[in-house]
Design a protein around this motif. Structure first.
Motif, short mmCIF file in Angstrom:
data_model
loop_
_atom_site.label_atom_id
_atom_site.label_comp_id
_atom_site.label_asym_id
_atom_site.label_seq_id
_atom_site.Cartn_x
_atom_site.Cartn_y
_atom_site.Cartn_z
N GLU A 369 -9.46 2.16 4.88
CA GLU A 369 -9.36 3.02 3.70
C GLU A 369 -10.71 3.64 3.36
O GLU A 369 -11.76 2.98 3.46
N TYR A 371 -13.40 4.24 0.98
CA TYR A 371 -13.77 3.45 -0.19
C TYR A 371 -14.12 4.35 -1.37
O TYR A 371 -14.87 5.32 -1.24
N ASN A 377 -8.80 3.32 -3.41
CA ASN A 377 -9.16 3.71 -2.05
C ASN A 377 -8.06 4.57 -1.44
O ASN A 377 -6.89 4.47 -1.82
#
Length: 444
Positions: A369, A371, A377
């Motif tokens: 993901e 961040y 996310n």
């Protein structure tokens, strides 16, 4: 008809001329007869058992585990036989015999005796550049983790011991590139005492100590030992160790040359400070990119992960050691439980978080993901590990990218809808190229 008869006649003639004959039905039903070599060796072994009261034994581990092994010790093109016995009355008494084939018989030319709870392993290292071999026998002795070894040379018709020592682990490898194998032993005191690696090199009927060096001061136990090549194709032996915490691994790297002698290049300076080979994950050194060089991983936290947290996730940056400065060759995410890895793009460092979970359909998944420290996310890739009975159906769902399959699992990936237009997202062909399975190299 004439052509058929002519062909059969030619076929029969060719079989007769080549020495082939047709066997009768009775001949075909006869049990195969053992070779003369087999009979001669069996006779020799039976004579030993009958006259000494021993019974056959076999090494417990390693690649040579038979109670009788054939190996050309003197490089004359003829195999010698090595047999393993234990005393049937005296517990822990072992004898290893070497038999030379002379004429139609096998003659016992020497023996090696040892005391212990078992024969741990046997190896036949090449002791000389012209191909003559030695014998290294590891003995399991009383006491937890205690082991000893006997190294023997075989010359002419004589077998004799050239070294007896205790050890924690050992390796056999050509460290100086002369075509002969050196012996490297490791001895480590788990109570914090001496930690040393020793190098032995066969020379004119002896196996003298030619070098000794320190291991990492923090090392408390050795997990495994392997051999390979450091940067510049330099022969090296790698010892993977745990520190007192028991978490993660560190790696010592042992090399040899005439100028510097036997050294541990994972130690720097007079104080012997370790040089960043420790990582808080138990991932072994390996040739991560297939270039023939063994690389060592350094762990870096994924974005947003807390150091020391139970669920902390890491990327692994793989470095080749041996030059003045270690050189990074690849960065990966390593999923040891599911036995797969993914080569990480440079842009993901410091920008991508990793989470793991299980879907309602029973599929384990790992999500990469983007961040966002102030919000949610954004997923850019999800890798699935599917082991259910309907794994093929699940892996063929719309949007799934099949990556690999085994007898018990299917590995697949999906590009989440949220990844559309995200600069960290990857196209399908790049996902397929970056995904690979972990291959285990267990070492000693």
């Amino acid at each position: 008809m004439k052509n058929t008869a002519k062909f059969c006649a030619l076929l029969l003639a060719s079989l007769l001329l080549s020495g082939c004959v047709f066997q009768s039905g009775d001949d075909l039903l006869r049990a195969p007869q053992p070779s003369k070599n087999y009979v001669a060796l069996q006779s020799e072994l039976k004579s030993i058992a009958d006259t000494t009261g021993v019974v056959t034994a076999a090494p417990k581990s390693g690649s040579n585990r038979n109670s009788v092994q054939l190996v050309d010790l003197d490089n004359d093109g003829e195999d010698e036989a090595v047999s393993f016995f234990q005393d049937s009355k005296k517990v822990g008494q072992f004898t290893v015999y070497v038999h030379k084939k002379i004429g139609d018989k096998y003659i016992k030319t020497g023996q090696i005796t040892g005391t212990g709870t078992a024969i741990e392993s046997v190896d036949y290292p090449v002791f000389t550049p012209d191909g003559r071999r030695g014998i290294v026998i590891a003995w399991q002795i009383a006491g937890e983790g205690s082991t000893a070894l006997t190294a023997c040379a075989f010359e002419g018709l004589k077998v004799y011991s050239v070294l007896e020592t205790e050890y924690t682990m050992f390796d056999l490898f050509d460290l100086d590139g002369d075509g002969a194998t050196e012996l490297v032993t490791f001895q480590i005191d788990p109570q914090g005492g001496r930690k040393a690696a020793r190098l032995y090199h066969y020379d004119d009927g002896a196996l003298p100590l030619v070098g000794e060096t320190q291991m990492s001061p923090e090392a408390r136990s050795i997990v495994r030992v392997t051999s390979g090549y450091a940067a510049g194709n330099r022969p090296a032996v790698y010892a993977e160790e745990k520190n007192e915490s028991g978490i993660g691994l560190m790696t010592d790297i042992f090399v040899y040359d005439e100028a510097a002698g036997f050294t541990n290049i994972a130690l720097a300076g007079a104080q012997g400070a370790p040089v960043t080979t420790f990582r808080p994950v138990s991932v072994y050194a390996t040739d991560i990119n297939g270039d023939g060089i063994t690389e060592i991983p350094r762990a870096t936290l994924t974005a947003g992960a807390a150091d020391g947290a139970a669920d902390a996730q890491y990327f692994l940056d793989w470095y080749a050691y041996g030059a003045e400065e270690p050189q990074m060759v690849r960065s990966t995410y390593y999923n040891q439980v599911e036995e797969w890895m993914f080569t990480i793009p440079e842009a993901w460092h410091g920008a991508v978080a990793v989470t793991r979970g299980t879907s309602m359909g029973g599929m384990a998944f790992t999500t990469f993901e983007q961040y966002n420290p102030t919000g949610d996310n954004i997923p850019v890739l999800r890798v699935y590990y599917i082991t259910s009975d309907i794994r093929d159906i699940l892996a063929d769902n719309e949007g799934m990218i099949r990556l690999h399959e085994t007898d018990s699992a299917v590995y697949a990936a999906r590009i989440p809808d949220e990844a559309a237009g995200n600069p960290l997202a990857l196209p399908q062909d790049e996902i397929e190229r970056r995904f690979s399975m972990i291959t285990q190299d267990w070492g000693r």
